[in-house]
Design an enzyme around this catalytic site. Structure first.
Site, PDB file in Angstrom:
ATOM      1  N   HIS A  46      -9.990   1.087   4.796  1.00 31.06           N
ATOM      2  CA  HIS A  46      -8.851   0.753   5.305  1.00 31.06           C
ATOM      3  C   HIS A  46      -9.305   2.218   6.426  1.00 31.06           C
ATOM      4  CE1 HIS A  46      -4.792   2.747   6.005  1.00 31.06           C
ATOM      5  NE2 HIS A  46      -4.299   1.284   5.806  1.00 31.06           N
ATOM      6  N   LYS A  91      -0.315   4.304  -0.641  1.00 30.95           N
ATOM      7  CA  LYS A  91      -1.046   5.623  -0.328  1.00 30.95           C
ATOM      8  C   LYS A  91      -0.394   6.799  -0.947  1.00 30.95           C
ATOM      9  CE  LYS A  91       0.038   3.484   4.531  1.00 30.95           C
ATOM     10  NZ  LYS A  91      -0.440   3.655   5.962  1.00 30.95           N
ATOM     11  N   SER A  96       2.786  -1.383  10.379  1.00 33.06           N
ATOM     12  CA  SER A  96       4.092  -1.344  11.111  1.00 33.06           C
ATOM     13  C   SER A  96       4.955  -3.173  10.561  1.00 33.06           C
ATOM     14  CB  SER A  96       4.239  -0.780  12.368  1.00 33.06           C
ATOM     15  OG  SER A  96       3.838   0.130  12.537  1.00 33.06           O
ATOM     16  N   ASN A 138       0.980  -0.938   0.605  1.00 32.57           N
ATOM     17  CA  ASN A 138      -0.074  -0.046  -0.285  1.00 32.57           C
ATOM     18  C   ASN A 138       1.206   1.504   0.320  1.00 32.57           C
ATOM     19  OD1 ASN A 138      -1.844   2.081   0.400  1.00 32.57           O
ATOM     20  ND2 ASN A 138      -2.814   1.750   2.845  1.00 32.57           N
ATOM     21  N   GLU A 169      -7.011   4.493   7.305  1.00 32.67           N
ATOM     22  CA  GLU A 169      -7.256   5.964   6.865  1.00 32.67           C
ATOM     23  C   GLU A 169      -8.192   7.283   6.131  1.00 32.67           C
ATOM     24  OE1 GLU A 169      -2.669   5.796   5.141  1.00 32.67           O
ATOM     25  OE2 GLU A 169      -1.733   4.943   7.085  1.00 32.67           O
TER      26      GLU A 169
HETATM   27  P1  PGA Z   1       1.591   1.148   7.939  1.00 30.68           P
HETATM   28  O1  PGA Z   1       0.746   0.863   6.650  1.00 30.68           O
HETATM   29  O2  PGA Z   1       2.723  -0.246   7.209  1.00 30.68           O
HETATM   30  O3  PGA Z   1       2.956   1.376   7.350  1.00 30.68           O
HETATM   31  O4  PGA Z   1       1.633   0.362   8.916  1.00 30.68           O
HETATM   32  C1  PGA Z   1       0.650  -0.184   7.002  1.00 30.68           C
HETATM   33  C2  PGA Z   1      -1.580  -0.359   5.783  1.00 30.68           C
HETATM   34  O5  PGA Z   1      -1.457   1.264   5.698  1.00 30.68           O
HETATM   35  O6  PGA Z   1      -1.711  -1.208   5.648  1.00 30.68           O
END
Ligand code: PGA
Length: 249
Positions: free
Chosen positions: A93, A10, A209, A8, A95
């Site tokens: 998601h 983003k 993470s 992802n 976000e």
């Molecule tokens: P991250 O994001 O690995 O940076 O924690 C995970 C995600 O947004 O799916």
């Protein structure tokens, strides 16, 4: 079942040139992994170019609107995504939920993705780490609301990503032991909704993470079917290492 690793990106990277570089590197990593299906989910603007560059990796999108076409300025439909080669779409998601996607909106998006025959990656996860109960009610609600009324024949295209909100983008992952517990509870919930035969075929991923040091543990000890990787998926060296480690399990 092959393990599934979804990158992802983003709202990254900031340039087309960088998107091309990352795509080429990550597709190369994908082509060395026999036991892993790699999905790249770039921002919408790069989807078509990424699709032209990939040979092994699959194309995914980070969201989709629920209407098929029409007066929805700024939105992009599952129909449109399908027409340019998208195979997977992330919905719900955290976000996006933070920007206003309610369970009702997520349900509509989820349904529209599935009804186009695309794989829908439904993200669920509790906001706070402090759990008074083993299975947070919010996770049960997110699952129940999106999956209610989904016809059984579409379940083959469903992927669940367990992403505790407090672990996303914070550098503070959940422990593999807790991921194991939560993925078991999620599977039990799916079992209750759809029965064992169908629900055991729905992949359950972990995200939050994930990096090259902890990735293999989530799969081997957390017993998930794959990973949703945010930050580390923009670093092609780290991402290659994640793919390799999961492939070698
Ligand atoms: P991250 O994001 O690995 O940076 O924690 C995970 C995600 O947004 O799916």
């Amino acid at each position: 079942m092959k393990k599934l690793i979804i990158a992802n990106w983003k709202m990254n990277p900031g340039s087309f040139r960088e998107a091309v570089r990352i795509t080429k590197e990550e597709d190369k990593s994908a082509s060395t992994a026999r036991n892993v299906e790699v999905v790249l989910t770039p921002p919408f603007v790069f989807l078509d170019s990424v699709n032209r560059l990939i040979e092994k990796a699959k194309l995914g999108a980070q969201d989709a609107f629920w209407e098929r076409a029409g007066k929805s300025t700024g939105e992009i439909s599952a129909v449109q995504l399908k027409s340019i080669g998208v195979k997977y779409v992330i919905v719900g998601h955290s976000e996006r939920r933070a920007l206003g996607d309610t369970n009702e909106i997520v349900r509509k998006k989820f349904k529209s993705v599935l009804s186009e025959g695309l794989c829908a990656v439904l993200c669920v996860g509790e906001k706070d780490r402090a759990k008074e109960v083993a299975f947070p009610p919010s996770v049960r609600e997110e699952l129940g609301s999106a999956l209610k009324g989904i016809s059984r024949k579409l379940l083959g295209k469903v992927v669940i990503a367990y992403e505790p909100v407090w672990a996303v983008g914070t550098g503070k992952p959940e422990s593999p032991q807790n991921v194991f517990e939560m993925s078991t509870l999620i599977r039990r919930e799916l079992f209750g909704m759809f029965g064992k035969k169908i629900s055991s075929q729905i992949p359950v991923l972990y995200g939050g993470s994930v990096d090259e040091k902890n990735a293999a543990d989530f799969v081997s000890h957390g017993r998930v079917d794959g990973l949703l990787v945010g930050g580390a998926s923009l670093n092609t060296v780290k991402f290659a290492s994640i793919i390799k480690k999961v492939n070698d399990i």
